[in-house]
Design an enzyme around this catalytic site. Structure first.
Site, short mmCIF file in Angstrom:
data_model
loop_
_atom_site.label_atom_id
_atom_site.label_comp_id
_atom_site.label_asym_id
_atom_site.label_seq_id
_atom_site.Cartn_x
_atom_site.Cartn_y
_atom_site.Cartn_z
N TYR A 247 0.83 -1.21 0.00
CA TYR A 247 0.00 0.00 0.00
C TYR A 247 0.86 1.26 0.00
CZ TYR A 247 1.18 0.65 4.92
OH TYR A 247 1.86 0.85 6.10
N PHE A 257 2.24 9.51 3.80
CA PHE A 257 2.58 9.33 5.21
C PHE A 257 3.14 7.94 5.51
CE2 PHE A 257 -1.99 8.30 4.98
CZ PHE A 257 -2.01 7.04 5.55
N ASP A 258 2.92 6.97 4.60
CA ASP A 258 3.47 5.65 4.84
C ASP A 258 3.38 4.83 3.56
OD1 ASP A 258 4.67 3.59 6.21
OD2 ASP A 258 2.84 2.88 7.17
N ILE A 277 -7.18 -0.38 11.43
CA ILE A 277 -8.21 0.65 11.64
C ILE A 277 -9.52 0.18 11.01
CG2 ILE A 277 -6.60 2.58 11.85
CD1 ILE A 277 -7.15 3.24 8.92
N TYR A 303 -7.89 7.50 12.50
CA TYR A 303 -7.20 7.87 13.73
C TYR A 303 -7.87 9.04 14.47
CZ TYR A 303 -3.64 4.70 12.02
OH TYR A 303 -2.98 3.59 11.57
N PHE A 320 -5.70 5.07 0.91
CA PHE A 320 -4.81 3.93 0.76
C PHE A 320 -4.98 3.35 -0.64
CE2 PHE A 320 -5.56 4.17 5.31
CZ PHE A 320 -4.30 3.95 5.85
#
Length: 535
Positions: A247, A257-258, A277, A303, A320
């Site tokens: 992802y 962010f990731d 999540i 979050y 994502f």
């Protein structure tokens, strides 16, 4: 000069203005009157409705914001023969040095200019949406009064619920995430006659340059976009499945962010069990192996208001882009697909059989791992001897020579969570196998079995030279003769000599290189002795 700004006159146009008189003074040679700058305040008035002296009414007409003018007003357009007691003598010509700071009209509306807009915009801001945006706020003359950038944080709020000034509530409607706008707000849709603190004067028009970072509605669910779905999808993921996927995670403005790709490792997890999540738990339901999917997760399913770390802000919408590598269920068996089965197949593989086979092994995304074709000869193995992974052993049972199969082996029947050299942890494996040859095996624990009863007086028959002992060469000759005459068979192996040597070593109890009558025992006799000992 507030006195000069409040005399009635006549004008056909009415417009509120906010300006500064820099240096008013008279022609009679006296010292200049005190400028507005010295008072720390601006002059505000309405043009063209008779509330200003006629000269000022006319002199302000046509001015732009930040324009500076020198106005000379003769007495008959100023205060005439009367003047202003104690301040302006009769018949005085007046000088004004004016800078226009702001202009607005009671009929003005918001002025919205789109400065930049994303190419794709699937949704725009509506009332009751929660927005996150950056802004620079200035007065109409360019004087800054506030900026979210200086706080290193977006401004986060609901739209259309009274939390914002009316002009901003209206100006944010219809925006796309990533859009940039200039919004000019007249004072009656901003802070009006009171202004705000020391930074926004009364009756000030406000200019906001706004960048909408993201937005959502508290009623939003997960949004899915199917980017690529394989033509063949035999099974879709459900709650309880274990999924391996890559992802990229971004905010709505595109900030990464990731990413699992940066770690060169898939993210592996169960879905529908609360390990991830809630938005991703929902967003991965129904995926196919090989599918690419975009999952948009509102903050209340991600979050929340607090965010996480320094990369995911509070109340952030997350996007994502996922690529499903494989998935399985802990209860999955080996999947067997027969690609080709020869006609007249009467003999099939069983545990303890010795087989030769070719194989190609890959991950479900097509990544090639291993192949017997890379070597000079097929793979050899005794089935059921724990020499290959359990799933492959199962998939090779019941095959005919010449048969071809495709095997899908889940990790709990493969290399498990840890994986193996070249095999990722928890990976589902795909084998293409072809059985080349088959040799019937012997029961576990045996190296040789007779097809019927063993010969009577076994020791005497093995003792070929009748000297009361059996050396290794006699033992080997006897066993090979039994095999050649079809009376028995060895445990299948690529090295029959080693099997015979192991048999001899087992019978040569004292390891002196010879077998005596006392040492020679069949395995069945040994098993009976053990039972007797236990009894």
């Amino acid at each position: 000069m507030r006195a000069a700004a409040l005399r009635r006159g006549s004008n056909s146009r009415s417009e509120a203005v906010l300006g500064r008189a820099l240096r008013p003074g008279g022609l009679w040679g006296s010292a200049p009157l005190a400028p507005i700058y010295d008072r720390g305040a601006t002059v505000a008035g309405v043009v063209g409705v008779g509330r200003l002296i006629t000269g000022m009414d006319r002199g302000l007409q046509g001015m732009c914001v930040n324009e500076r003018r020198h106005l000379i007003v003769p007495p008959h357009l100023g205060y005439g023969s009367i003047g202003v007691a104690g301040l302006i003598p009769p018949d005085a010509t007046l000088y004004f040095d004016v800078v226009m700071l702001d202009i607005w009209n009671k009929d003005d509306k918001l002025q919205i200019t789109t400065l930049a807009k994303p190419e794709h915009c699937n949704r725009t801001v509506e009332n009751s949406d929660f927005v996150r945006y950056h802004y620079n706020g200035t007065l109409l003359d360019g004087t800054p009064f506030d900026s979210s950038y200086s706080k290193d944080s977006t401004y986060d709020t609901y739209v259309g619920t009274g939390w914002l000034i009316k002009g901003m509530d209206q100006g944010l409607l219809g925006m796309c995430a990533g859009e940039k706008r200039s919004i000019i707000i007249p004072p009656f849709l901003a802070y009006g006659e009171k202004g705000y603190g020391t930074v926004i004067p009364p009756q000030a028009s406000l200019v906001f340059t706004v960048l909408l970072v993201d937005f959502h509605n508290p009623k939003d669910g997960v949004s899915l976009e199917h980017l690529e779905v394989p033509a063949s999808c035999r099974r879709r993921a459900v709650t309880g499945d274990f999924v391996r996927y890559h992802y990229n995670g971004t905010l709505m403005d595109g900030t990464l962010f990731d990413s699992s790709y940066s770690r060169n490792q898939t993210y592996n997890t169960y879905i529908g069990k609360g390990y991830i999540i809630p938005g991703m738990d929902q967003g991965l339901q129904g995926v196919c192996i090989g599918e690419r999917r975009r999952v948009v997760v509102p903050p209340h399913l991600a979050y929340g208001e607090n965010g996480v770390g320094n990369k995911i802000p509070g109340s952030a919408v997350l996007i994502f882009d996922v690529h499903i590598i494989d998935f399985h269920n802990p209860d999955d068996p080996v999947e067997i697909e027969t690609v080709h089965r020869p006609e007249g197949c009467n003999v099939t593989t069983r545990d303890r059989d010795f087989i030769r086979y070719h194989y190609n092994c890959s991950l479900l995304d097509g990544t090639r791992l291993f192949s017997s074709h890379d070597y000079e000869k097929p793979q050899e193995v005794t089935l059921g001897a724990n020499k290959v992974i359990e799933g492959l052993n199962s998939g090779l049972l019941g095959m005919c020579v010449g048969e071809r199969r495709v095997l899908i082996v889940p990790p709990h029947l493969g290399h498990g969570e840890s994986g193996a050299r070249g095999v990722p942890g928890s990976a589902v494996l795909r084998f293409e196998v072809e059985l080349i040859s088959l040799e019937e095996g012997v029961p576990e624990g045996y190296l040789f079995i007779w097809h019927g009863d063993p010969p009577e007086n076994l020791f005497e028959q093995m003792d070929l030279n009748k000297d009361g002992q059996i050396p290794a060469d006699e033992f080997s000759t006897f066993i090979k003769t039994q095999v050649a005459e079809g009376k028995g068979r060895l445990m299948p192996s690529s090295d029959p000599e080693k099997v015979i040597a192991d048999m001899f070593g087992n019978q040569d109890r004292n390891q002196d290189g010879r077998i005596t009558a006392e040492e020679l025992k069949l395995k069945s006799d040994e098993d009976r002795e053990k039972v007797h000992e236990e009894l």
